[in-house]
Design a protein around this motif. Sequence first.
Motif, PDB file in Angstrom:
ATOM      1  N   SER A 255       1.003  -1.281  -0.066  1.00 26.03           N
ATOM      2  CA  SER A 255      -0.030  -0.017   0.192  1.00 26.03           C
ATOM      3  C   SER A 255       0.807   1.119  -0.109  1.00 26.03           C
ATOM      4  O   SER A 255       0.379   2.233  -0.412  1.00 26.03           O
ATOM      5  N   GLU A 256       2.134   1.114   0.375  1.00 26.63           N
ATOM      6  CA  GLU A 256       3.065   2.357   0.325  1.00 26.63           C
ATOM      7  C   GLU A 256       3.574   2.683  -0.985  1.00 26.63           C
ATOM      8  O   GLU A 256       4.164   1.692  -1.667  1.00 26.63           O
ATOM      9  N   SER A 257       3.495   3.765  -1.484  1.00 30.09           N
ATOM     10  CA  SER A 257       3.820   4.294  -2.875  1.00 30.09           C
ATOM     11  C   SER A 257       5.432   4.008  -2.987  1.00 30.09           C
ATOM     12  O   SER A 257       5.709   3.882  -4.439  1.00 30.09           O
ATOM     13  N   ASP A 258       6.041   4.002  -2.064  1.00 29.15           N
ATOM     14  CA  ASP A 258       7.721   3.964  -2.505  1.00 29.15           C
ATOM     15  C   ASP A 258       8.014   2.522  -1.846  1.00 29.15           C
ATOM     16  O   ASP A 258       9.384   2.567  -1.856  1.00 29.15           O
ATOM     17  N   CYS A 259       7.338   1.593  -1.622  1.00 25.00           N
ATOM     18  CA  CYS A 259       7.673   0.213  -1.394  1.00 25.00           C
ATOM     19  C   CYS A 259       8.781  -0.473  -2.190  1.00 25.00           C
ATOM     20  O   CYS A 259       9.849  -0.722  -1.841  1.00 25.00           O
ATOM     21  N   ILE A 260       8.403  -0.297  -3.523  1.00 26.80           N
ATOM     22  CA  ILE A 260       9.555  -0.811  -4.493  1.00 26.80           C
ATOM     23  C   ILE A 260      10.857  -0.124  -4.505  1.00 26.80           C
ATOM     24  O   ILE A 260      11.967  -0.815  -4.558  1.00 26.80           O
ATOM     25  N   TYR A 261      10.719   1.213  -4.163  1.00 28.80           N
ATOM     26  CA  TYR A 261      11.980   1.871  -4.253  1.00 28.80           C
ATOM     27  C   TYR A 261      12.792   1.547  -2.720  1.00 28.80           C
ATOM     28  O   TYR A 261      14.077   1.393  -2.835  1.00 28.80           O
ATOM     29  N   ARG A 262      11.889   1.284  -1.762  1.00 27.84           N
ATOM     30  CA  ARG A 262      12.462   1.044  -0.473  1.00 27.84           C
ATOM     31  C   ARG A 262      13.404  -0.325  -0.637  1.00 27.84           C
ATOM     32  O   ARG A 262      14.375  -0.690  -0.185  1.00 27.84           O
ATOM     33  N   LEU A 263      12.671  -1.317  -1.457  1.00 28.13           N
ATOM     34  CA  LEU A 263      13.021  -2.754  -1.815  1.00 28.13           C
ATOM     35  C   LEU A 263      14.438  -2.904  -2.521  1.00 28.13           C
ATOM     36  O   LEU A 263      15.467  -3.063  -2.124  1.00 28.13           O
ATOM     37  N   ALA A 264      14.277  -1.693  -3.676  1.00 29.82           N
ATOM     38  CA  ALA A 264      15.513  -1.620  -4.630  1.00 29.82           C
ATOM     39  C   ALA A 264      16.614  -1.085  -3.792  1.00 29.82           C
ATOM     40  O   ALA A 264      18.003  -1.306  -4.330  1.00 29.82           O
ATOM     41  N   SER A 265      16.667  -0.206  -2.945  1.00 27.53           N
ATOM     42  CA  SER A 265      17.614   0.641  -2.497  1.00 27.53           C
ATOM     43  C   SER A 265      18.205   0.101  -0.976  1.00 27.53           C
ATOM     44  O   SER A 265      18.977   0.639  -0.438  1.00 27.53           O
ATOM     45  N   ALA A 266      17.587  -1.047  -0.695  1.00 34.13           N
ATOM     46  CA  ALA A 266      17.932  -1.761   0.659  1.00 34.13           C
ATOM     47  C   ALA A 266      19.467  -2.459   0.288  1.00 34.13           C
ATOM     48  O   ALA A 266      19.737  -2.720  -0.653  1.00 34.13           O
ATOM     49  N   SER A 267      19.839  -2.610   1.718  1.00 33.41           N
ATOM     50  CA  SER A 267      21.102  -3.345   1.710  1.00 33.41           C
ATOM     51  C   SER A 267      20.862  -4.845   1.774  1.00 33.41           C
ATOM     52  O   SER A 267      21.690  -5.708   1.203  1.00 33.41           O
ATOM     53  N   THR A 268      19.955  -5.171   2.679  1.00 29.91           N
ATOM     54  CA  THR A 268      19.326  -6.608   2.805  1.00 29.91           C
ATOM     55  C   THR A 268      17.903  -6.743   2.803  1.00 29.91           C
ATOM     56  O   THR A 268      17.301  -5.809   3.291  1.00 29.91           O
ATOM     57  N   VAL A 269      17.289  -7.791   1.934  1.00 25.64           N
ATOM     58  CA  VAL A 269      16.074  -8.118   1.904  1.00 25.64           C
ATOM     59  C   VAL A 269      15.617  -9.502   2.302  1.00 25.64           C
ATOM     60  O   VAL A 269      16.436 -10.118   1.840  1.00 25.64           O
ATOM     61  N   THR A 270      14.638  -9.595   2.825  1.00 22.50           N
ATOM     62  CA  THR A 270      14.276 -10.969   3.257  1.00 22.50           C
ATOM     63  C   THR A 270      12.955 -11.385   2.452  1.00 22.50           C
ATOM     64  O   THR A 270      12.272 -10.596   2.340  1.00 22.50           O
ATOM     65  N   VAL A 271      13.030 -12.711   1.791  1.00 19.34           N
ATOM     66  CA  VAL A 271      11.787 -13.056   1.154  1.00 19.34           C
ATOM     67  C   VAL A 271      11.420 -14.451   1.504  1.00 19.34           C
ATOM     68  O   VAL A 271      12.076 -15.111   2.303  1.00 19.34           O
ATOM     69  N   LEU A 272       9.903 -14.782   1.097  1.00 16.10           N
ATOM     70  CA  LEU A 272       9.596 -16.053   1.595  1.00 16.10           C
ATOM     71  C   LEU A 272       9.937 -16.782   0.068  1.00 16.10           C
ATOM     72  O   LEU A 272       9.386 -16.393  -0.771  1.00 16.10           O
ATOM     73  N   ARG A 273      10.351 -18.210   0.390  1.00 15.65           N
ATOM     74  CA  ARG A 273      10.640 -18.765  -0.936  1.00 15.65           C
ATOM     75  C   ARG A 273      10.081 -20.097  -0.646  1.00 15.65           C
ATOM     76  O   ARG A 273      10.254 -20.699   0.603  1.00 15.65           O
ATOM     77  N   ASN A 274       9.667 -20.532  -1.964  1.00 15.33           N
ATOM     78  CA  ASN A 274       8.994 -21.856  -1.963  1.00 15.33           C
ATOM     79  C   ASN A 274       7.916 -22.188  -0.888  1.00 15.33           C
ATOM     80  O   ASN A 274       7.550 -23.269  -0.251  1.00 15.33           O
ATOM     81  N   HIS A 275       7.330 -20.868  -0.538  1.00 14.92           N
ATOM     82  CA  HIS A 275       6.236 -20.973   0.364  1.00 14.92           C
ATOM     83  C   HIS A 275       6.292 -21.367   1.706  1.00 14.92           C
ATOM     84  O   HIS A 275       5.584 -21.427   2.755  1.00 14.92           O
ATOM     85  N   LYS A 276       7.697 -21.366   2.107  1.00 11.96           N
ATOM     86  CA  LYS A 276       8.010 -22.150   3.480  1.00 11.96           C
ATOM     87  C   LYS A 276       9.375 -21.406   3.907  1.00 11.96           C
ATOM     88  O   LYS A 276       9.500 -21.037   5.501  1.00 11.96           O
ATOM     89  N   ASP A 277      10.343 -20.996   3.042  1.00 15.40           N
ATOM     90  CA  ASP A 277      11.671 -20.507   3.618  1.00 15.40           C
ATOM     91  C   ASP A 277      11.815 -19.260   3.626  1.00 15.40           C
ATOM     92  O   ASP A 277      11.307 -18.717   2.704  1.00 15.40           O
TER      93      ASP A 277
END
Length: 522
Positions: A255-277
């Motif tokens: 919902s935040e208009s700058d979320c993609i920018y914050r993601l792309a400019s971050a140093s570390t990103v966490t993701v959910l992979r394979n629905h569990k990891d």
Amino acid sequence: MKALQLIVALAFLVIIHEFGHFILARIFGIKVEKFYMFFNPGFSLFKWKPGRHLGAGSAIKFSNPEARAEYEEDQRLEKAESEYSDAYNAEKKSKGDPEAKSRLCAAKAQLDSCIAARTARFDAEYEQEKKESRWKRFWGHTVYGIGWLPLGGYCKIAGMIDESMDTAQMAQEPREWEFRSKAAWKRLLVMIGGVLFNFILAIVIYAGIAYHWGDRYIPFADAYEGFDFVSTALNAGFRNGDIPLTADGHKLDASESDCIYRLASASTVTVLRNHKDTVSISLPDNFLLRLNDDKGLMSLRIPVVVDRLVAGGAASKAGLREGDHIVAVDSIATPSFTELSPALLKYADTQVNITVERDGDKVTLSATPDSYGKLGFQLRQPVDIYPTVTQRYTLLESVPRGWQIGTATLTSYVSSLKQVFTREGAQSLGGFGAIGNMFPERWNWLSFWQITAFLSVVLAFMNIIPIPGLDGGHVMFLLYEIITRRKPSENFLIGAQYVGMAFLLLLLVYANGNDLFKAFFK
């Protein structure tokens, strides 16, 4: 369609920008000679001066003989300016030829005569304005027109050193109705008027979007098939199907208009992979910059749900129904369209088993994709598949929401500009082609207004950069004058304007040259 959307958006933005200058100039009693949408070198598609003349091209209708004489006087001035420019250039090339000097002197005398006549007319108009109604006084003494070159527009303010480079007028004695005769603070407000109006416009558009459409979005956590990522992101460690969770420890909210920018400019990103990891990804320092060539970062993976069948197509013949969820082609799983398309192409013109989920059951059908790997159906849109959240706003609530989006957009854009001052950043600069590619292939009002609002923010910021030739250049010199109580000489301002315009022209050529290079060689 992209070109049309670009032209409409830029025309609208330029009109609002120039209107900001116009409205402030007229409030302070400064004469605005012309107000044009698009540029008009050589001729205009349309021109109108209230109560004086109206016409398209060369077919002009005059209100009275006096109006005709006034129009012809302006035409003589334009001709005299052109002849003087030609004579000046010829004399420079002639290296002191007496005949060339003589022609230059004659052209200068003719130009001075025409300018003197125009100045006398403007003096008379200024005196006449004092006797007129406020409405006519405000709007009635400007020529409004449409040019033929759709690269912007202009507002010609009397007594101002601008892109018109009307240096002959500046050689005359200052008049009360000229820009240069007003107090520095008034001139400063006139110059920031365009930038101010562009930013206000962006806020109004964002507020209108919030009020009409609301904020409809798919929460990242509910996009259960995840996202597809561009090659730069894949090289950085993302995998197709990942669901972004946090950026530098802060939760990502769609919902935040700058979320993609914050993601792309971050140093570390966490993701959910394979629905569990849960996986942590460390991004390189120049990750945001590398994304410029990819035109984005990620896109929703679209589950293959049949929305509409093409009559007589392979899908219809095979027995597929609207609402069927295709989960496999032969033994190839198709959790999204990303996997479906190459799988069908592999079996082009070949009969293959298609597995679908229908009413909770799995059904196997036999279909033959065409030579392009198509079955003949339309996909259901992501917002009709994934759970969505729509934040609604009242008219009063939409205004602060528009302000919030506008300021967040400006902050994100300004922060991203630091990447331009690198070698890779310079290579990524784009012109009209890059801007046009921001628009979708088909006209979509929501996308059009979102992109137009973003461009309005960009136009506002870029114009306030302190480069002569831009509004920011004028603001810089005016602030110097206010602080030091010393006004830069007109010769200095004219020289600075030439240097600034040359720089901006080179930048324009470079940016659009990058577009051409990428189009033909990449």
